[in-house]
Design a protein around this motif. Structure first.
Motif, PDB file in Angstrom:
ATOM      1  N   SER B 312       0.823  -1.209   0.000  1.00 17.30           N
ATOM      2  CA  SER B 312       0.000   0.000   0.000  1.00 17.30           C
ATOM      3  C   SER B 312       0.853   1.253   0.000  1.00 17.30           C
ATOM      4  N   LEU B 313       0.207   2.355  -0.397  1.00 14.24           N
ATOM      5  CA  LEU B 313       0.842   3.660  -0.305  1.00 14.24           C
ATOM      6  C   LEU B 313       0.249   4.364   0.894  1.00 14.24           C
ATOM      7  N   LYS B 314       1.079   4.905   1.741  1.00 17.64           N
ATOM      8  CA  LYS B 314       0.567   5.646   2.872  1.00 17.64           C
ATOM      9  C   LYS B 314       0.866   7.115   2.661  1.00 17.64           C
ATOM     10  N   GLU B 315      -0.214   7.874   2.421  1.00 21.01           N
ATOM     11  CA  GLU B 315      -0.029   9.312   2.228  1.00 21.01           C
ATOM     12  C   GLU B 315       0.094   9.995   3.577  1.00 21.01           C
ATOM     13  N   PRO B 316       0.733  11.150   3.606  1.00 20.94           N
ATOM     14  CA  PRO B 316       0.846  11.853   4.885  1.00 20.94           C
ATOM     15  C   PRO B 316      -0.540  12.321   5.340  1.00 20.94           C
ATOM     16  N   LYS B 341      -7.149   6.475   8.281  1.00 24.66           N
ATOM     17  CA  LYS B 341      -6.776   5.863   6.999  1.00 24.66           C
ATOM     18  C   LYS B 341      -7.698   6.321   5.872  1.00 24.66           C
ATOM     19  N   SER B 342      -9.000   6.359   6.190  1.00 18.67           N
ATOM     20  CA  SER B 342      -9.954   6.657   5.128  1.00 18.67           C
ATOM     21  C   SER B 342     -10.025   8.144   4.820  1.00 18.67           C
ATOM     22  N   GLY B 343      -9.338   8.938   5.614  1.00 16.77           N
ATOM     23  CA  GLY B 343      -9.473  10.378   5.434  1.00 16.77           C
ATOM     24  C   GLY B 343      -8.516  10.966   4.419  1.00 16.77           C
ATOM     25  N   SER B 344      -7.670  10.157   3.846  1.00 18.57           N
ATOM     26  CA  SER B 344      -6.602  10.751   3.064  1.00 18.57           C
ATOM     27  C   SER B 344      -6.844  10.687   1.557  1.00 18.57           C
ATOM     28  N   GLY B 345      -8.088  10.448   1.139  1.00 15.89           N
ATOM     29  CA  GLY B 345      -8.359  10.294  -0.289  1.00 15.89           C
ATOM     30  C   GLY B 345      -8.356  11.557  -1.037  1.00 15.89           C
TER      31      GLY B 345
END
Lengths: 257, 345
Positions: B312-316, B341-345
């Motif tokens: 997976s990619l983990k965005e800041p 986790k779900s907030g970074s879209g």
């Protein structure tokens, strides 16, 4: 100009409607207040009535005018409690963020309290009549007497408003109310003739506004001459309002500090 | 309800909402020895959801109180909707609605009476106040409880009534001070919907929050406040880009004995600062190019026969942003770490 005056009146009306609803919905405020007063009146009349020398006048005749005044004096402590309650609950922030007249929050409470005093006084008179009290001076002096009591109540309510907005929490408001109210009620001609007190207390009782208030109501209800006590109490009413109303409004403005 | 999850922006409405904006210049406020605001400068465009993000005690509520005319700043000026909060307080009050940190409803009045009272204090007139109250009770799902005293309302219902009260005059600028603090997740989602709706109706929303997730999902523009000063502002993406650190690629191997093999294979595409956790079979490294790296990882591991269980990619997140800027975390309390986790879209 006219529009803003009408808006101010409407704002005060809306705010007082809120407070009046509160009195009718919180039974402890109006009902228990009434019951307490009725019980006190009957107790005082039948327990102390025989013991206190009032110079040949029936005790109920001597005592009820004072009792009417007392119900209003005690009633004004509830004003402080109501105001401090609104302040402590944060409801005041909502009101202050609305485009309503600045004075409406405090004045609305005073209008509502005036109505409360009127109900209370009329009820007390009715109970007094049942216990043998009579207005011996006729209708108009009685009518004038009721409104003088209400006016006194309005003046004291501004004291209550000032205390309520200054202390900001309910418990302190409750205590603060009784601290100033008890000496006023007891160190006056309300329960006993002033002549029976020690001289230093007589001095206080003579300048205490409750004394001319009670004396005026007695004179009006007995149909005797009212002497200087009427002017004294009117000056007191005016003086109290002139001092406490601006102080209370200033406190209200200072909430923004 | 689905739409509450995704991030939408309402920036297209900027041009059509003229008067609803906020300008703050050098506003400072001290309570005794406590410096609540230390010279705040801020501009908020009309028609957007703006979030003021900061921990407890950072000055959020004080700033809201200054902007809603409840508190007079010691120094500086603030304009709301073009009106000065000190000199034109009455005009400001005509264009704002406020829902404070704690629901400010009169418990002795019914829900309907509460809203009618507010309407009349906005000088809507008796009839319009009544109609508006009915309308709001309906849209906030309070019609059934309309004639019950607010005393009997649940926490969520009170909060809805409070918000409805703030909307009585359809104010162009809505202030919400920590609107979702203490709400259950379902009520919170409901409230988010309502806030987004406001922005769609061309109203500006100024909200404060200590929840990074909330700012991330709702706000078109975010300012971070700490110790009474704005320390960073921008869109959620801008903040992540500037101060959130890099995007990481993260993987877990199906068989953790292949760790060394995988590590060597990735050497060609990964920078030196690769991170590994042999016990979990996890490897991660910075991937500023984003998704492009994913296929490269798959190809190089495939070539040496290493199987992946997870990639997976983990965005800041704004969490990283906040930590990077302030040196401490924003949130307190146990319930605040809701699925970032779900907030970074």
């Amino acid at each position: 100009m006219l529009k803003s005056l009408l808006e101010t009146i409407s704002d005060i009306g809306v705010m007082s409607q809120r407070d009046i609803r509160r009195y009718f919905r919180l039974p402890q405020l109006l009902i228990t207040n009434v019951i307490l007063n009725v019980v006190l009146l009957l107790l005082f009349n039948y327990v102390f009535g025989g013991a206190i020398q009032t110079g040949g006048v029936d005790y109920i005749q001597y005592f009820l005018p004072g009792f009417l005044v007392q119900s209003v004096v005690f009633g004004s402590t509830q004003t402080s409690v109501g105001i401090s309650e609104d302040l402590s609950k944060g409801l005041i922030d909502r009101f202050r963020s609305l485009p309503m007249a600045r004075a409406a929050f405090l004045s609305g409470r005073v209008v509502a309290d005036t109505l409360r005093y009127l109900i209370l006084v009329i009820l007390m008179i009715a109970v007094g009549y049942a216990a043998g009290f009579r207005f011996q001076g006729g209708f108009f002096p009685a009518f004038a007497g009721v409104w003088l009591i209400i006016l006194f109540g309005i003046a004291l309510t501004w004291v209550g408003v000032f205390i309520g907005i200054s202390v900001k929490d309910v418990e302190t408001a409750q205590v603060a109310g009784f601290v100033w109210v008890f000496p006023l009620v007891f160190a006056s001609s309300l329960y006993v003739p002033i002549e029976t007190m020690p001289s230093w207390l007589q001095a206080f009782a003579n300048i205490n506004p409750v004394t001319p208030m009670v004396d005026t109501i007695r004179a009006l209800s007995w149909g005797t001459s009212i002497s200087s006590s009427l002017w004294k109490i009117l000056v007191w009413d005016l003086g109290i309002i002139l001092v406490c109303l601006p102080l209370a409004l200033r406190r209200y403005r200072l909430l923004a500090q | 309800m689905d739409e509450a999850i995704g991030v939408t922006t309402q920036s297209d409405s900027e041009n059509t909402c003229p008067n609803a904006f906020i300008e703050v210049a050098n506003v400072a406020k001290t309570f005794g020895k406590v410096r609540a605001l230390a010279g705040v400068n801020l501009e908020v465009e009309p028609g957007i959801v703006f979030a003021l993000l900061g921990p407890n005690g950072s000055g959020k509520t004080t700033l809201v109180k200054v902007l809603t005319t409840l508190l007079r700043p010691d120094t500086g000026t603030a304009k709301v909707g073009g009106f000065d909060v000190i000199g034109q307080a009455r005009e400001v009050r005509n264009v704002i609605g406020l829902a404070g940190q704690y629901p400010a409803v009169d418990e002795n009045l019914t829900g309907r009476e509460n809203l009618e009272m507010i309407g009349r204090l906005y000088h809507l007139g008796r009839g319009r106040a009544r109609d508006r109250a009915a309308e709001l009770l309906d849209s906030f799902d309070l019609s059934d409880a309309a004639n019950r005293r607010a005393r009997t309302y649940s926490g969520g219902m009170r909060r809805r009534l409070d918000l409805a009260a703030a909307l009585v005059a359809s104010p162009p600028i809505l202030f919400l001070d920590e609107p979702t603090t203490g709400l259950d997740p379902r009520s919170r989602l409901n409230l988010w919907e309502i806030i987004k709706d406001q922005a769609k109706q061309c109203n500006s929303v100024f909200l404060t929050t200590q929840y990074l997730e909330e700012a991330d999902r709702l706000a078109d523009y975010i300012a971070i406040i700490d110790n009474g000063a704005i320390i960073q502002k921008g869109t959620s993406q801008e903040l992540k880009d500037c101060c959130g650190g890099e995007t990481h690629v993260k993987m877990r191997l199906a068989d953790r004995t292949q760790m060394q093999k995988a590590f060597e294979a990735l050497g060609a595409i990964a920078p030196e600062n690769m991170y590994q956790n042999p016990e979990m079979g996890e490897i991660s490294f910075p991937a500023p190019d984003g998704t492009a790296v994913l296929s490269a990882v798959v190809r190089s591991l495939d070539a040496v026969g290493v199987e992946l269980a997870e990639l997976s990619l983990k965005e800041p997140t704004l969490d990283d942003v906040f930590l990077a800027i302030t040196g401490h975390v924003a949130e307190e309390g146990p319930d605040t770490k809701t699925d970032m986790k779900s907030g970074s879209g």
